[in-house]
Motif scaffolding. Structure first.
Motif, mmCIF file in Angstrom:
data_model
loop_
_atom_site.group_PDB
_atom_site.id
_atom_site.type_symbol
_atom_site.label_atom_id
_atom_site.label_comp_id
_atom_site.label_asym_id
_atom_site.label_seq_id
_atom_site.Cartn_x
_atom_site.Cartn_y
_atom_site.Cartn_z
ATOM 1 N N LYS A 115 -1.231 -4.472 9.169
ATOM 2 C CA LYS A 115 -0.212 -3.626 8.546
ATOM 3 C C LYS A 115 -0.520 -3.420 7.064
ATOM 4 O O LYS A 115 -0.918 -4.361 6.374
ATOM 5 C CB LYS A 115 1.164 -4.279 8.690
ATOM 6 C CG LYS A 115 2.309 -3.450 8.100
ATOM 7 C CD LYS A 115 3.642 -4.162 8.214
ATOM 8 C CE LYS A 115 3.813 -5.222 7.148
ATOM 9 N NZ LYS A 115 3.920 -4.676 5.769
ATOM 10 N N PRO A 116 -0.335 -2.202 6.560
ATOM 11 C CA PRO A 116 -0.504 -1.996 5.114
ATOM 12 C C PRO A 116 0.415 -2.923 4.317
ATOM 13 O O PRO A 116 1.596 -3.054 4.628
ATOM 14 C CB PRO A 116 -0.106 -0.516 4.923
ATOM 15 C CG PRO A 116 -0.343 0.110 6.264
ATOM 16 C CD PRO A 116 -0.013 -0.938 7.271
ATOM 17 N N ALA A 124 5.537 1.248 8.242
ATOM 18 C CA ALA A 124 4.254 1.102 8.946
ATOM 19 C C ALA A 124 4.343 1.592 10.380
ATOM 20 O O ALA A 124 3.398 2.193 10.904
ATOM 21 C CB ALA A 124 3.798 -0.352 8.910
ATOM 22 N N SER A 289 -4.837 1.428 6.662
ATOM 23 C CA SER A 289 -4.131 0.480 5.795
ATOM 24 C C SER A 289 -4.731 0.469 4.396
ATOM 25 O O SER A 289 -4.006 0.451 3.393
ATOM 26 C CB SER A 289 -4.173 -0.929 6.395
ATOM 27 O OG SER A 289 -3.342 -1.030 7.524
#
Length: 333
Positions: A115-116, A124, A289
């Protein structure tokens, strides 16, 4: 950890407004296959594929939907090498398995990205399915690169795929981007994603030719029904079209005179057929990401609904099925 979980199950043969279109039930926590992650679901988004699968269920059929998930790895299955418990992840999943509208979800690690860091779980969850779709179209099917030039037309520029396709094309290629949108708020949204021109799909040929008189070289087509003759007019010779829908009886023969290439895009192909390059979807999500955290790309979440439950799922499905949603609709805990 308990052996059961709460799941929100779509029931077939119902209108989306029916009280039992979705029901809450206790279900077994998924058993992990080799290379599986068990993810604690924190947010999901609703895509047109969710509404299509739900609409196609028979009266006695039911299914756990949800093909965009952001959450935290709870446990890992045999052979997992890329993740550990506690990792924050996001992904689109596998349409042949249960979806993520549940407390926990099992997914093959090869189609999962990190996940970013700069996004919430809700922000996200808006990205995986549409980003994978757009990335595979632009860079796999069309073969675009940073120095690629020409004109790209994105139908449905304010939709989920359209929003991120515009961003990817404007940020990672040298294309001029034209998007379709008709309402003032959807036109503004498409421009905010980076579209150079926004045209009305109700008068597609005239409006596209006004900004691209020699035709467009690439076309992302979320809606092909009734549009093939228009595509034959507006796509330049040796151009490329990628189609997302599947209208029965589709006839693409009008495209032959210009030698226009036709590509089908199905982001679940890799997971459905366990292809040798299945891990490319992890690579795409990890690269996304990085681009998000660098400020190059941004979330396409527009509508956030607190709570993953039967009421919020009905609300989100109704909005997405209406065709009037702008950006992505996300449910979060």
């Amino acid at each position: 950890m308990t052996s059961t979980m709460t799941a929100f199950i779509a029931q077939g043969g119902r209108e989306i407004t029916d009280a039992d279109a979705f029901v809450e039930q206790e279900a077994p926590v998924p058993e992990l296959r080799p290379r599986d992650l068990l993810v604690k679901v924190r947010a999901v988004s609703v895509n047109p594929v969710d509404t299509k699968v739900r609409a196609g269920l028979g009266r006695d059929d039911s299914k756990i939907l949800g093909y965009d998930v952001a959450g935290i790895v709870e446990a890992i299955g045999p052979g997992v090498t890329g993740f550990a418990a506690g990792d924050e992840v996001y992904y689109a999943g596998d349409i042949t398995r249960d979806g993520g509208n549940a407390a926990y979800h099992a997914v093959d690690e090869r189609i999962v990205g990190r996940k970013p860091n700069t996004l919430s779980f809700a922000e996200a969850a808006a990205l995986p399915l549409t980003t994978l779709t757009s990335w595979e179209i632009l860079f796999d099917h069309f073969g675009l690169r940073a120095d690629s030039t020409g004109t790209l037309l994105v139908l449905g520029g304010a939709g989920g795929v359209g929003s991120i396709a515009i961003q990817l094309a404007t940020q990672l290629t040298s294309l001029e981007v034209v998007a379709t949108a008709s309402r003032s708020e959807s036109r503004a949204w498409a421009r905010s994603q980076g579209a150079d021109h926004v045209v009305d799909h109700h008068n597609l040929v005239d409006e596209v030719m006004a900004v691209a008189p020699h035709g467009v070289h690439y076309l992302v087509a979320s809606q092909t029904r009734g549009n093939i003759n228009a595509f034959a007019d507006i796509v330049a010779p040796f151009g490329h079209i990628a189609a997302l829908d599947e209208p029965p009886g589709l006839d693409i023969l009008p495209l032959k005179a210009k030698s226009i290439a036709w590509h089908w895009e199905m982001i679940f192909t890799r997971s459905m057929f366990d292809t040798a390059d299945m891990i490319e979807q992890r690579n795409i999500l990890d690269r996304t990401s990085e681009l998000v955290d660098a400020g190059t790309l941004r979330t396409t979440m527009r509508t956030a609904v607190a709570g993953i439950n039967t009421d919020s799922l009905r609300q989100a499905h109704e909005l997405v099925a209406s065709g009037k949603a702008i950006g992505k609709v996300v449910l979060h805990d």
